[in-house]
Design a protein around this motif. Structure first.
Motif, PDB file in Angstrom:
ATOM      1  N   LEU A 148       0.826  -1.209   0.000  1.00  0.00           N
ATOM      2  CA  LEU A 148       0.000   0.000   0.000  1.00  0.00           C
ATOM      3  C   LEU A 148       0.861   1.261   0.000  1.00  0.00           C
ATOM      4  CD1 LEU A 148      -2.875  -0.925   2.475  1.00  0.00           C
ATOM      5  CD2 LEU A 148      -3.064  -0.547   0.014  1.00  0.00           C
ATOM      6  N   LEU A 149       1.920   1.275   0.808  1.00  0.00           N
ATOM      7  CA  LEU A 149       2.776   2.454   0.853  1.00  0.00           C
ATOM      8  C   LEU A 149       3.506   2.669  -0.478  1.00  0.00           C
ATOM      9  CD1 LEU A 149       4.259   2.138   4.458  1.00  0.00           C
ATOM     10  CD2 LEU A 149       2.599   3.822   3.636  1.00  0.00           C
ATOM     11  N   ARG A 150       4.019   1.590  -1.049  1.00  0.00           N
ATOM     12  CA  ARG A 150       4.695   1.725  -2.341  1.00  0.00           C
ATOM     13  C   ARG A 150       3.718   2.151  -3.426  1.00  0.00           C
ATOM     14  NH1 ARG A 150       8.198  -3.430  -3.821  1.00  0.00           N
ATOM     15  NH2 ARG A 150       8.842  -2.013  -5.499  1.00  0.00           N
ATOM     16  N   GLU A 151       2.520   1.589  -3.390  1.00  0.00           N
ATOM     17  CA  GLU A 151       1.512   1.930  -4.390  1.00  0.00           C
ATOM     18  C   GLU A 151       1.072   3.385  -4.249  1.00  0.00           C
ATOM     19  OE1 GLU A 151      -3.043   0.562  -5.654  1.00  0.00           O
ATOM     20  OE2 GLU A 151      -2.002  -0.395  -3.977  1.00  0.00           O
ATOM     21  N   PHE A 152       0.838   3.816  -3.009  1.00  0.00           N
ATOM     22  CA  PHE A 152       0.374   5.182  -2.789  1.00  0.00           C
ATOM     23  C   PHE A 152       1.434   6.199  -3.180  1.00  0.00           C
ATOM     24  CE2 PHE A 152      -0.190   8.926  -0.065  1.00  0.00           C
ATOM     25  CZ  PHE A 152      -1.481   9.297  -0.433  1.00  0.00           C
ATOM     26  N   PRO A 190      14.659  -0.343  -5.722  1.00  0.00           N
ATOM     27  CA  PRO A 190      15.351   0.533  -4.758  1.00  0.00           C
ATOM     28  C   PRO A 190      14.387   1.242  -3.810  1.00  0.00           C
ATOM     29  CG  PRO A 190      16.274   0.826  -6.952  1.00  0.00           C
ATOM     30  CD  PRO A 190      15.051  -0.029  -7.117  1.00  0.00           C
ATOM     31  N   GLY A 191      13.256   1.706  -4.342  1.00  0.00           N
ATOM     32  CA  GLY A 191      12.266   2.345  -3.488  1.00  0.00           C
ATOM     33  C   GLY A 191      11.676   1.379  -2.475  1.00  0.00           C
ATOM     34  N   GLY A 192      11.471   0.131  -2.903  1.00  0.00           N
ATOM     35  CA  GLY A 192      10.946  -0.874  -1.983  1.00  0.00           C
ATOM     36  C   GLY A 192      11.902  -1.153  -0.840  1.00  0.00           C
ATOM     37  N   PHE A 198      12.924   2.025   6.338  1.00  0.00           N
ATOM     38  CA  PHE A 198      12.240   2.982   7.212  1.00  0.00           C
ATOM     39  C   PHE A 198      11.230   2.270   8.124  1.00  0.00           C
ATOM     40  CE2 PHE A 198      13.511   6.222   3.976  1.00  0.00           C
ATOM     41  CZ  PHE A 198      14.213   7.063   4.847  1.00  0.00           C
ATOM     42  N   LEU A 199      10.509   1.284   7.569  1.00  0.00           N
ATOM     43  CA  LEU A 199       9.537   0.547   8.370  1.00  0.00           C
ATOM     44  C   LEU A 199      10.226  -0.258   9.471  1.00  0.00           C
ATOM     45  CD1 LEU A 199       7.079  -0.706   5.593  1.00  0.00           C
ATOM     46  CD2 LEU A 199       6.650   1.051   7.318  1.00  0.00           C
ATOM     47  N   ARG A 204      11.619  -0.860  15.261  1.00  0.00           N
ATOM     48  CA  ARG A 204      12.626  -0.921  16.319  1.00  0.00           C
ATOM     49  C   ARG A 204      12.435   0.229  17.310  1.00  0.00           C
ATOM     50  NH1 ARG A 204      12.858  -4.878  13.786  1.00  0.00           N
ATOM     51  NH2 ARG A 204      14.669  -5.986  12.982  1.00  0.00           N
ATOM     52  N   ALA A 205      12.144   1.427  16.806  1.00  0.00           N
ATOM     53  CA  ALA A 205      11.942   2.574  17.690  1.00  0.00           C
ATOM     54  C   ALA A 205      10.733   2.356  18.598  1.00  0.00           C
ATOM     55  CB  ALA A 205      11.766   3.850  16.862  1.00  0.00           C
ATOM     56  N   MET A 206       9.656   1.811  18.050  1.00  0.00           N
ATOM     57  CA  MET A 206       8.469   1.532  18.860  1.00  0.00           C
ATOM     58  C   MET A 206       8.773   0.503  19.944  1.00  0.00           C
ATOM     59  SD  MET A 206       5.614   1.393  15.817  1.00  0.00           S
ATOM     60  CE  MET A 206       4.315   0.840  16.919  1.00  0.00           C
ATOM     61  N   GLU A 207       9.536  -0.514  19.601  1.00  0.00           N
ATOM     62  CA  GLU A 207       9.873  -1.547  20.582  1.00  0.00           C
ATOM     63  C   GLU A 207      10.757  -0.981  21.693  1.00  0.00           C
ATOM     64  OE1 GLU A 207       9.753  -5.492  17.679  1.00  0.00           O
ATOM     65  OE2 GLU A 207      11.644  -4.441  18.021  1.00  0.00           O
ATOM     66  N   ARG A 208      11.703  -0.100  21.330  1.00  0.00           N
ATOM     67  CA  ARG A 208      12.563   0.499  22.359  1.00  0.00           C
ATOM     68  C   ARG A 208      11.762   1.381  23.302  1.00  0.00           C
ATOM     69  NH1 ARG A 208      16.308   1.415  17.944  1.00  0.00           N
ATOM     70  NH2 ARG A 208      18.000  -0.123  18.029  1.00  0.00           N
ATOM     71  N   ARG A 209      10.816   2.155  22.752  1.00  0.00           N
ATOM     72  CA  ARG A 209       9.985   2.994  23.612  1.00  0.00           C
ATOM     73  C   ARG A 209       9.132   2.135  24.550  1.00  0.00           C
ATOM     74  NH1 ARG A 209       9.553   6.656  19.128  1.00  0.00           N
ATOM     75  NH2 ARG A 209       7.663   5.604  18.386  1.00  0.00           N
ATOM     76  N   ALA A 210       8.593   1.036  24.000  1.00  0.00           N
ATOM     77  CA  ALA A 210       7.792   0.145  24.847  1.00  0.00           C
ATOM     78  C   ALA A 210       8.642  -0.467  25.961  1.00  0.00           C
ATOM     79  CB  ALA A 210       7.166  -0.946  23.985  1.00  0.00           C
ATOM     80  N   GLU A 211       9.876  -0.859  25.630  1.00  0.00           N
ATOM     81  CA  GLU A 211      10.772  -1.414  26.642  1.00  0.00           C
ATOM     82  C   GLU A 211      11.123  -0.382  27.703  1.00  0.00           C
ATOM     83  OE1 GLU A 211      14.085  -2.812  24.457  1.00  0.00           O
ATOM     84  OE2 GLU A 211      13.026  -4.536  23.577  1.00  0.00           O
ATOM     85  N   ALA A 212      11.357   0.869  27.260  1.00  0.00           N
ATOM     86  CA  ALA A 212      11.687   1.934  28.210  1.00  0.00           C
ATOM     87  C   ALA A 212      10.517   2.203  29.154  1.00  0.00           C
ATOM     88  CB  ALA A 212      12.064   3.207  27.453  1.00  0.00           C
ATOM     89  N   ARG A 213       9.289   2.221  28.615  1.00  0.00           N
ATOM     90  CA  ARG A 213       8.114   2.434  29.460  1.00  0.00           C
ATOM     91  C   ARG A 213       7.930   1.293  30.449  1.00  0.00           C
ATOM     92  NH1 ARG A 213       5.662   4.404  24.598  1.00  0.00           N
ATOM     93  NH2 ARG A 213       4.700   2.348  24.270  1.00  0.00           N
TER      94      ARG A 213
END
Length: 227
Positions: A148-152, A190-192, A198-199, A204-213
């Motif tokens: 969906l992201l690539r298509e959009f 390359p775009g894919g 980025f995804l 990873r950023a979401m998991e680190r924030r959850a671990e920190a909380r």
């Protein structure tokens, strides 16, 4: 047991997601995700194979010796993939033509044999079915999100040709952003890969924030008792 099932589902959908955590099945992930429709179709086909193969492996796990276990599992998975391939050719022929060889290549998807070896051969039928479904839906979600992201970004559409590839009942999914022609780079490999990077970073950023909380919450609970 319900807690075990919740853990199995969480593992398949998020913690051990085939694409975003284990980085398996990169070939179909990059090849078929030029649209959300293609990603959804490929993911559902793989899910069907995962669920049935897990169930069958769990059923025969006590009758197949360890010496021939892997060949038996490979033949079993190949048979299921052949059935799915023929079924899609018969009932979803337009999608079958778009996905092409990648349907047959489900048989070499490491996630399928991996779940048979890591889970189904050690657990009962019900748990194996849940594991296959969770892993398959996690894979389907990953392919659909990337598609969906690539298509959009690449064409300004969402679920293009869903009514043709999946059936008229899926026509409500089709959307187009007026006045936006898209960036061709996102449809190309390359775009894919850039988008996938980025995804992965976002997960990873979401998991680190959850671990920190969780760590902060545990520290807050431990402090009064220590005092």
């Amino acid at each position: 047991m319900s807690n075990d099932y919740r853990s199995i589902i969480k593992e398949g959908l998020w913690d051990q997601n085939v694409v975003f955590s284990q980085l398996l099945a990169m070939c179909p992930t990059m090849a078929v995700t030029t649209s959300g429709t293609n990603g959804l179709g490929m993911g559902l086909a793989t899910t069907a194979v995962l669920v049935v193969s897990n169930v069958l492996v769990s059923m025969i796990r006590h009758t197949v010796s360890s010496q021939v276990r892997i060949p038996v599992f490979v033949v079993l998975i190949a048979t299921l993939v052949t059935v799915v391939d023929m079924a899609m050719n018969a009932w979803l022929h337009d999608l079958y033509k778009v996905l092409g060889l990648f349907i047959a290549l489900i048989v070499v998807n490491c996630a399928i044999l991996g779940r048979a070896e890591a889970f189904a051969v050690k657990n009962g039928v019900a748990a194996s079915a849940v594991d296959g479904l969770a892993m398959g839906l996690g894979f389907t979600g990953a392919l659909t999100v990337v598609g969906l992201l690539r298509e959009f970004l690449g064409a300004g559409t969402l679920f293009a040709q869903a009514s043709n590839l999946l059936g008229p009942s899926f026509a409500f999914l089709e959307m187009k952003l007026p006045g936006y022609g898209g960036a061709l780079l996102m449809i190309l490999p390359p775009g894919g890969f850039a988008l996938l990077g980025f995804l992965l970073a976002g997960k990873r950023a979401m998991e680190r924030r959850a671990e920190a909380r969780a760590s902060a919450r545990d520290s807050g609970l431990a402090t009064p008792s220590a005092a």
